[in-house]
Design an enzyme around this catalytic site. Structure first.
Site, PDB file in Angstrom:
ATOM      1  CE1 TYR A 181      -3.482  -2.388  -0.446  1.00 33.90           C
ATOM      2  CE2 TYR A 181      -4.629  -0.330  -0.023  1.00 33.90           C
ATOM      3  CZ  TYR A 181      -4.626  -1.620  -0.518  1.00 33.90           C
ATOM      4  OH  TYR A 181      -5.754  -2.118  -1.108  1.00 33.90           O
ATOM      5  CG  HIS A 242      -2.453  -3.567   3.060  1.00 28.86           C
ATOM      6  ND1 HIS A 242      -1.096  -3.704   2.935  1.00 28.86           N
ATOM      7  CD2 HIS A 242      -2.978  -4.688   2.509  1.00 28.86           C
ATOM      8  CE1 HIS A 242      -0.822  -4.857   2.341  1.00 28.86           C
ATOM      9  NE2 HIS A 242      -1.955  -5.477   2.077  1.00 28.86           N
ATOM     10  CB  SER A 392     -10.940  12.258 -11.898  1.00 30.00           C
ATOM     11  OG  SER A 392     -12.012  12.121 -11.027  1.00 30.00           O
TER      12      SER A 392
HETATM   13  C1  BG6 Z   1      -2.974  -8.384   0.056  1.00 30.43           C
HETATM   14  C2  BG6 Z   1      -3.959  -9.227   0.807  1.00 30.43           C
HETATM   15  O1  BG6 Z   1      -1.962  -7.949   0.908  1.00 30.43           O
HETATM   16  O2  BG6 Z   1      -3.644  -7.258  -0.476  1.00 30.43           O
HETATM   17  C3  BG6 Z   1      -5.096  -9.660  -0.093  1.00 30.43           C
HETATM   18  O3  BG6 Z   1      -3.292 -10.371   1.319  1.00 30.43           O
HETATM   19  C4  BG6 Z   1      -5.708  -8.462  -0.778  1.00 30.43           C
HETATM   20  O4  BG6 Z   1      -6.075 -10.365   0.637  1.00 30.43           O
HETATM   21  C5  BG6 Z   1      -4.649  -7.579  -1.405  1.00 30.43           C
HETATM   22  O5  BG6 Z   1      -6.598  -8.946  -1.779  1.00 30.43           O
HETATM   23  C6  BG6 Z   1      -5.247  -6.275  -1.913  1.00 30.43           C
HETATM   24  O6  BG6 Z   1      -4.292  -5.545  -2.617  1.00 30.43           O
HETATM   25  P1  BG6 Z   1      -4.741  -4.486  -3.698  1.00 30.43           P
HETATM   26  O7  BG6 Z   1      -3.471  -3.843  -4.126  1.00 30.43           O
HETATM   27  O8  BG6 Z   1      -5.425  -5.244  -4.795  1.00 30.43           O
HETATM   28  O9  BG6 Z   1      -5.685  -3.557  -3.022  1.00 30.43           O
END
Ligand code: BG6
Length: 484
Positions: A181, A242, A392
């Site tokens: 993230y 995240h 946007s």
């Molecule tokens: C991962 C998780 O870290 O992040 C997953 O383990 C999740 O469960 C994913 O689907 C989501 O990542 P993004 O970048 O698609 O939001």
């Protein structure tokens, strides 16, 4: 980027993460010229018996749409080495391959990047092997760095244990704990937004902000990952890492400078200011059908949805709830930050309750920032309505390709920039916040409530948000603009 001989080793090369994220990210770095043939070699390491060609073909399958010319050049950089994760033999062989490449390159340097696309249970043994067999030779300039992926433990104690095991083998500046993230464009933008805009400086506090939501939604379930997921649940999978990282950037104080250590110092401070979570400020959910997955036990209490209120005990935020909410199998896929301001005091437009100002940062999909405002409804009447100022990215930056999170983070590692990686004390502070709650859930003291897949999640979560102050603006919906 400094020049010289770079070896990128992807451990767990035949696994999902490597195929879906790591190799494609490396390809895109290559395509854009950040890593170049002649300078870089990529080694895939795993247990399976595979040939170089075998691995290349697998990777090719995940790079549909890439230009054939670039792709075949890229694939030629990849070599496969097979071996186990706990015996010296494989790592000795790996080291020989890397050294051979370094000898053939006359730059005199040795930069070695190890990407552990592996389950954390093998981190200690793999790191030990790297330390024993594969460090960059001191006769050459360079470095050895290790990228690790979450989950870093399951609670405070196990995370600390893992940290000490790795800490005995590598210095903190060699360890890159990835949280992807932190590689997202709008997450990286938070610092600029907050600290380079006079507009926000005086507003970003308890005097003006009523509540802040940080929300992650996915419109699919655990799809085949049930076995892994059930061990962890949504709090460990999404919220503790995240969403909490996003929280840090939203809530922290201004760092002394942009130096990675200064930024991370502030993140640690705000994490340490979070009060213990109260049971009545938590809603846990599990979507109906989750337990149909044969790898999930029938009596599982693992949350696939959670809404948790964090309260920050400091001068800026006392009394402002931060609602961290994440769920799988919901009605939409998006991640956003929603800063809701307080009502206007002494409102003179009394005929109708005005919606609140809200500043929304849409992290994904369709990156955007928009600010909900009350305006005069255009026309002859003196009426008000909610509208928005809208930035946007798809409209404003039409020819800009927004890089993938993994691409940037790998590049940062090559550059030696740890700003967007989680420091050891930060990880510890993050676990301190959630461990008591997680233990209670694991012990069955807190139960999940069922929700319909494809819904908004448990209604209790909306009730909780409302209880702590969030006010939904009814009848207003932001429609992402599209190019005509
Ligand atoms: C991962 C998780 O870290 O992040 C997953 O383990 C999740 O469960 C994913 O689907 C989501 O990542 P993004 O970048 O698609 O939001």
């Amino acid at each position: 980027v400094e020049q010289g001989c770079l070896s990128i080793v992807v451990l767990g090369a035949s696994g999902d993460l490597a195929k879906k994220k790591t190799f494609p990210a490396l390809y895109h770095l290559f395509e854009q010229g950040f890593i170049q043939s002649g300078d870089v070699h990529i080694f895939g390491y795993a247990r399976s018996n595979l040939s170089d060609e075998g691995l290349r073909e697998r990777i090719r399958g995940y790079l549909k749409g890439a230009s054939e010319e670039h792709l075949s050049e890229f694939l030629q950089l990849i070599k496969y080495v097979s071996g186990s994760y706990d015996s010296g033999e494989g790592f000795d062989k790996l080291n020989k391959e890397i050294s051979e490449y370094e000898m053939s390159n006359n730059s005199g340097s040795s930069r070695r990047l190890f990407y552990l696309a592996l389950p954390p249970s093998v981190y200690p043994s793999v790191c030990k092997m790297i330390r024993t067999y594969c460090m960059n030779p001191t006769s050459r300039t360079g470095w050895t760095r290790v990228i690790v992926e979450k989950p870093f433990g399951k609670d405070l104690d196990s995370a600390e244990e893992l940290s000490s095991q790795l800490g005995e083998l590598f210095e903190e500046d060699q360890l890159y704990r990835i949280d992807h993230y932190l590689g997202k464009e709008l997450v990286q933008n938070l610092l600029v937004l907050r600290f380079a805009n006079r507009l926000f400086l005086p507003l970003w506090n308890r005097d003006n902000v009523d509540n802040i939501q940080i929300v992650f939604r996915e419109d699919f379930g655990t799809d085949g990952r049930g076995g892994y997921f059930d061990q962890y649940g949504i709090i460990r999978d999404i919220i503790q890492n995240h969403l909490l990282q996003v929280f840090c950037l939203v809530a922290m104080e201004k760092p002394v400078s942009l130096k990675p250590e200064h930024i991370r110092d502030e993140k640690v401070k705000v994490l340490q200011s979070v009060n213990p979570i109260k049971d009545e400020e938590v809603v846990l959910g599990q979507y109906q059908g989750y337990k149909d997955d044969p790898t999930v036990p029938d009596d599982s209490n693992t949350p696939t949805f959670a809404s948790i209120v964090l309260r920050v005990h400091n001068e800026r935020w006392e009394g402002v709830p931060f609602i961290l909410k994440a769920g799988k199998a919901l009605n939409s896929r998006k991640a956003e930050i929603r800063v809701q301001f307080k009502d206007v005091p002494g409102d003179i437009f009394r005929c109708k309750k005005q919606g609140r100002n809200e500043f929304v940062i849409r992290l994904q999909p369709s990156e955007a920032m928009y600010m909900k405002l009350t305006v005069k409804k255009p026309g002859l009447e003196m009426a008000t309505e909610q509208s928005e100022l809208d930035l946007s990215y798809g409209m404003r930056y039409q020819n800009v390709k927004i890089p993938e999170a993994y691409e940037r983070l790998i590049l940062d590692t090559i550059r030696g920039d740890q700003q967007h990686f989680v420091r050891r004390d930060e990880l510890k502070a993050a676990w301190q916040i959630f461990t008591p709650l997680l233990h209670d859930i694991d012990a069955g003291k807190l139960k999940t409530v069922p929700y319909q897949p494809g819904s908004r999640g448990p209604k209790e979560a909306d009730e909780l948000s409302e209880k702590v102050g969030y006010m939904q603006t009814h009848g207003y919906i932001w429609i992402p603009p599209t190019l005509a």
